[in-house]
Write an enzyme that holds these catalytic residues in place. Structure first.
Site, PDB file in Angstrom:
ATOM      1  N   CYS A  95       0.838  -1.206   0.000  1.00 54.20           N
ATOM      2  CA  CYS A  95       0.000   0.000   0.000  1.00 54.20           C
ATOM      3  C   CYS A  95       0.872   1.256   0.000  1.00 54.20           C
ATOM      4  O   CYS A  95       1.367   1.665   1.046  1.00 54.20           O
ATOM      5  CB  CYS A  95      -0.927  -0.025   1.221  1.00 54.20           C
ATOM      6  SG  CYS A  95      -2.010   1.409   1.325  1.00 54.20           S
TER       7      CYS A  95
ATOM      8  N   CYS B  46      -0.476   4.157   2.025  1.00 55.77           N
ATOM      9  CA  CYS B  46      -0.300   3.995   3.471  1.00 55.77           C
ATOM     10  C   CYS B  46       1.158   4.201   3.889  1.00 55.77           C
ATOM     11  O   CYS B  46       1.431   4.835   4.900  1.00 55.77           O
ATOM     12  CB  CYS B  46      -0.699   2.592   3.900  1.00 55.77           C
ATOM     13  SG  CYS B  46      -2.220   1.996   3.166  1.00 55.77           S
ATOM     14  N   ASP B  47       2.083   3.645   3.140  1.00 57.43           N
ATOM     15  CA  ASP B  47       3.461   3.551   3.627  1.00 57.43           C
ATOM     16  C   ASP B  47       4.479   4.391   2.856  1.00 57.43           C
ATOM     17  O   ASP B  47       5.642   4.472   3.256  1.00 57.43           O
ATOM     18  CB  ASP B  47       3.914   2.073   3.592  1.00 57.43           C
ATOM     19  CG  ASP B  47       3.078   1.212   4.539  1.00 57.43           C
ATOM     20  OD1 ASP B  47       2.544   1.772   5.518  1.00 57.43           O
ATOM     21  OD2 ASP B  47       2.951   0.013   4.295  1.00 57.43           O
TER      22      ASP B  47
END
Ligand SMILES: Cc1cc2nc3c(=O)[nH]c(=O)nc-3n(C[C@H](O)[C@H](O)[C@H](O)COP(=O)(O)OP(=O)(O)OC[C@H]3O[C@@H](n4cnc5c(N)ncnc54)[C@H](O)[C@@H]3O)c2cc1C
Length: 304
Positions: free
Chosen positions: A133, A136-137
């Site tokens: 992701c 997300c990261d």
């Protein structure tokens, strides 16, 4: 008979559980094989509102769980194996030969990212440099060289997104051209920070002395030639599989198996009193906040 059974204990299931519990429905949550869902596999979550310092994914889900239980949610450790939604009473058949009957159901079974299976991938997944992701990261790798694996729209989109933070992005693809739509492929290829690595498969994610990603070992699928690419993170973008097999032929789905909500409702399914929430129906946003929000919507409609 239960008022409401929620299938899944991730962000969507817990969002639904908090709202259904506060509405006095005493929800039963069937937690499945991954209590707390996907977010428990990641360490730092920096984009969930209310946590300026960030929050550990596991801790966040456990707080949601405590919050739901505080208002009367009950959590059952079981996996749903079969459902019968044909009558007014919905039946849920679980592992351990448990059967639950309910007036209302929220399906919140999430989706699983597809991984390459390369050596080292599982060990470095979730905080050590392997991620599924970029939204997300990605921000954890500001100023670093990273790689994306895949060749579809998601891979191109994630690579372009990563150029906001990262110094360079290599897209490792097993073919000689992207599968992505022309517009996404062009956007990726025209970005000066992005470089494709064609006809290549990832053999291994290479650890440094601390067990963190230092690069990938790739092999040219045509020539067999092996090489290494230095990078601090690898974003695997080869698709997700919604966890919806048990609902096939019962709930309306698209070709990939995502549950399709009734037009204009976002969380109602084609079966009355069966609602859906989170990543098993959402292939666009896939975030904790959106999954929780869908759980909230499903529970509000179920309780009204
Ligand atoms: C590595 C990684 C990092 C991420 N980081 C972030 C982040 O920083 N911020 C963010 O907003 N999002 C992040 N995400 C995305 C976020 O995790 C998901 O969007 C979110 O978890 C989706 O919630 P969900 O409840 O729909 O599904 P999941 O979290 O996948 O939960 C699904 C639940 O359903 C249960 N289940 C499945 N099948 C059955 C069955 N047959 N019977 C009973 N239960 C079943 C599972 O046990 C699980 O409890 C990240 C994702 C990944 C992979």
């Amino acid at each position: 008979m239960e008022e409401i059974v929620i299938i899944g204990s991730g962000c969507a299931g817990m969002g639904a559980a908090i709202y259904a519990a506060r509405a006095g429905m005493s929800p039963l949550v069937i937690e499945g094989a991954q209590p707390g869902g996907l977010l428990t596999t990641t360490s730092d979550v920096e984009n969930f509102p209310g946590f300026p310092e960030g929050v550990n994914g596991f801790d966040l889900l456990w707080k949601m769980r405590e919050q739901a239980q505080k208002f009367g949610a009950r959590i059952e450790n079981a996996v749903v194996e079969k459902v019968d939604f044909s009558g007014e009473t919905k039946k849920v058949f679980c592992s351990g030969e448990k059967v639950f009957e309910a007036k209302k159901i929220v399906v919140a079974t999430g989706s699983s990212p597809r991984m390459t299976g390369a050596k080292g991938e599982a060990e470095m997944y979730g905080g050590k440099g392997v991620s599924a992701c970029a939204t997300c990261d990605g921000a954890f790798y500001r100023g670093k060289d990273v790689a994306v694996v895949g060749g579809g729209d998601s891979a191109c989109e994630e690579a372009v997104f990563l150029t906001r933070f990262c110094s360079s992005v290599k897209i490792i693809h097993r073919r000689g051209e992207f599968r992505a739509s022309k517009i996404m492929a062009d956007r990726a290829l025209s970005n000066p920070k992005i470089e494709p690595v064609w006809d290549s498969v990832v053999d291994e994610i290479l650890p440094d002395e601390n067990g963190l990603c230092r690069g990938v070992a790739v092999r040219n699928a045509k020539t067999g030639e092996k090489s290494e690419i230095a990078c601090k993170a690898v974003f695997v973008a080869i698709g997700h599989k919604p966890n919806t097999d048990i609902f096939k032929g019962i709930l309306e789905m698209d070709d990939e198996g995502y549950i399709v909500p009734l037009s204009g409702t976002q969380v109602k399914t084609n079966v009355e009193n069966v609602f859906v929430a989170g990543d098993c129906a959402d292939k666009t946003f896939r975030q904790a906040i959106t999954a929780s929000a869908m759980g909230c919507m499903a529970a509000i409609l179920a309780s009204s």
